[in-house]
Design a protein around this motif. Structure first.
Motif, PDB file in Angstrom:
ATOM      1  N   GLU A  33       0.739  -1.650  -0.467  1.00 49.31           N
ATOM      2  CA  GLU A  33      -0.294   0.225   0.423  1.00 49.31           C
ATOM      3  C   GLU A  33       1.296   1.607   0.529  1.00 49.31           C
ATOM      4  OE1 GLU A  33      -3.429   0.061  -0.284  1.00 49.31           O
ATOM      5  OE2 GLU A  33      -3.438  -2.517   0.014  1.00 49.31           O
ATOM      6  N   GLN A  44      -0.228  10.659  -6.446  1.00 48.24           N
ATOM      7  CA  GLN A  44      -0.266   9.606  -6.865  1.00 48.24           C
ATOM      8  C   GLN A  44      -0.892   7.982  -6.225  1.00 48.24           C
ATOM      9  OE1 GLN A  44      -1.534  10.976  -9.457  1.00 48.24           O
ATOM     10  NE2 GLN A  44      -0.356  12.461 -10.090  1.00 48.24           N
ATOM     11  N   GLU A  46      -3.127   5.697  -6.642  1.00 48.98           N
ATOM     12  CA  GLU A  46      -3.788   4.930  -7.020  1.00 48.98           C
ATOM     13  C   GLU A  46      -2.844   3.797  -8.464  1.00 48.98           C
ATOM     14  OE1 GLU A  46      -4.686   7.517  -6.667  1.00 48.98           O
ATOM     15  OE2 GLU A  46      -7.271   7.950  -6.051  1.00 48.98           O
ATOM     16  N   LYS A  49       0.275   2.585  -6.461  1.00 50.65           N
ATOM     17  CA  LYS A  49      -0.137   1.487  -6.127  1.00 50.65           C
ATOM     18  C   LYS A  49      -0.067  -0.029  -7.340  1.00 50.65           C
ATOM     19  CE  LYS A  49      -4.272  -1.762  -3.772  1.00 50.65           C
ATOM     20  NZ  LYS A  49      -5.067  -1.507  -2.727  1.00 50.65           N
ATOM     21  N   ALA A  50      -0.568   0.430  -8.587  1.00 51.85           N
ATOM     22  CA  ALA A  50      -0.084  -0.376  -9.884  1.00 51.85           C
ATOM     23  C   ALA A  50       0.611  -0.135 -10.116  1.00 51.85           C
ATOM     24  CB  ALA A  50      -1.292   0.653 -11.145  1.00 51.85           C
TER      25      ALA A  50
END
Length: 456
Positions: A33, A44, A46, A49-50
């Protein structure tokens, strides 16, 4: 361990503080996470995490035949995320960054430039055992001779060196090649060194305290050990080197040119023969099957990928399907735009068949709070002191104009403050800098205002 310094690393040591020198990784916790501020990245969540999922896929070897595309407006951190992925993969992971505009050269075909970038982004980790003399220098004496071109200058023609460990002591006579290296490295009493018995290469590994007649300083530029190392002086030692496929291509090509020059047909080749690359691939496959080397897939990052044309995109599709392929990461700040080399328009200027093979990560614009943290990180990296009012003005400029412009104003504002006898930047310094250096929107306004005065 003796590690060869890659060409990219040499350039990294020589360059100044870059726009992304503060990036240390993706800033993820043990569960993958993202933390709000970590490893030089801010926000940023998201996208980070991607990117963490992508790193996991790469480490498990599950990204074959696919690539990554970062999509977002200018200044939103696409390049920073690509660099962070490379940092997460490891220190010796090859990272090659090119811009889409670099492909267009009058001397070399664009597919050759792409192929070289691809091959530079694939590493081969070589582990080998070498016979070395390794110990602490207790005594060193040079035998000097006159320089062949200047009799008043003395150069080493040999040396006698005594190496020691806790368990053993040896005195070695070395030839001119090794003596010259010892002199160039400034080897002295107390240095921990290693001499390759086969190649004669000398490595300076650090300093050891407590050696008689050795001189020590409060501040040393090399690693300082408190205790004398143990073990034998002459031994076999594992050495790990990482080279790229392009390094091997160049070595094979150099051998071929040397053979051809023997028969007087020397030619300057601007491109590497595909047959040479096939020979390199066969040699690497054989070494991999025998367990002599390990493949290290690196990262090829192509910024402004919309600048590529249909031929280059077709080439990249083939690269992703090949046996030896790096992790392909691309970035673009374009929406629906024309695909170069065609009359067709496509999302981000990328053909749909290639787009279908990519994992697309969106990078959103920064919030005001995120911009404030990024400006503080860059101020710390560039050793700039900001007053509270100067920081808030830069945040305002970043949100109204652009984050890049706000960061670019810090160094001019620092120089203005220093001229006034201060080491801290104040609001008035930033205001003065913003009058001297305009942003993109102001430049567009000037172009419209003075349109009739500019050349067309």
């Amino acid at each position: 361990m003796i590690r060869e310094v890659k060409e990219e690393s040499k350039r990294e040591m020589l360059k100044r503080i870059s726009a992304h020198s503060h990036i240390r990784g993706l800033g993820l916790d043990e569960k993958g996470e993202p933390l709000f501020i970590a490893d030089g990245l801010v926000g940023q969540l998201e996208a980070r995490k991607a990117a963490g999922v992508v790193v996991k896929m790469i480490k498990e070897g599950k990204l074959a035949g696919r690539g990554i595309l970062f999509v977002g407006p200018p200044g939103s951190g696409k390049t920073a995320l690509a660099i962070a992925i490379a940092r997460e993969l490891g220190e010796d992971t090859p990272f090659v960054m090119i811009n889409g505009a670099e492909l267009y050269s009058s001397e070399i075909k664009k597919t050759e430039i792409l192929m070289r970038a691809v091959r530079r982004a694939i590493g081969i980790r070589i582990r080998e055992f070498r016979r070395v003399y390794e110990g602490v220098v207790k005594e060193i004496k040079f035998a000097l001779a006159s320089h062949p071109f200047n009799p008043y200058v003395k150069v080493p023609r040999g040396a006698r060196i005594t190496l020691a460990t806790k368990d053993e002591e040896k005195t070695l006579e070395v030839d001119q090649a090794i003596a010259t290296q010892l002199a160039q490295l400034g080897v002295r009493r107390g240095d921990l060194i290693s001499i390759d018995a086969d190649s004669g290469e000398v490595f300076k590994l650090g300093r050891v305290k407590g050696v008689e007649k050795a001189k020590y300083y409060d501040v040393e530029t090399t690693r300082v050990l408190e205790e004398m190392p143990k073990g034998k002086i002459f031994k076999e030692k594992e050495i790990v080197r990482t080279v790229t496929l392009h390094d091997l291509d160049e070595a094979y090509a150099a051998q071929k040119r040397a053979v051809i020059s023997l028969i007087g047909v020397g030619t300057e080749e601007k491109e590497i023969d595909p047959e040479i690359r096939r020979a390199v691939d066969e040699s690497v496959k054989k070494a991999l099957s025998e367990g002599k080397v390990t493949l290290v897939p690196g990262v090829l990052f192509i910024d402004d990928v919309h600048m590529l044309d249909i031929e280059a995109f077709s080439f990249l599709s083939r690269v992703m399907e090949s046996e030896f392929s790096p992790i392909l990461i691309m970035a673009t700040n374009r929406g629906i735009t024309k695909i170069r080399g065609t009359e067709l328009e496509g999302p981000h200027g990328v053909p749909l068949d290639l787009l279908d093979r990519l994992l697309i990560i969106t990078v959103r614009p920064y919030t005001t709070d995120e911009m404030r943290e990024i400006i503080l990180i860059r101020a710390d990296e560039e050793e700039v002191k900001l007053s509270k009012d100067a920081l808030e003005l830069l945040v305002k400029i970043a949100s109204e104009r652009s984050l890049r412009y706000a960061i670019q104003l810090m160094q001019p504002a620092r120089i203005i403050a220093e001229k006034k006898g201060r080491d801290e930047i104040r609001k008035e310094d930033v205001e003065e800098a913003s009058k001297l250096f305009i942003d993109v929107s102001q430049s567009v306004e000037l172009a419209r205002k003075w349109e009739d005065k500019f050349l067309k």
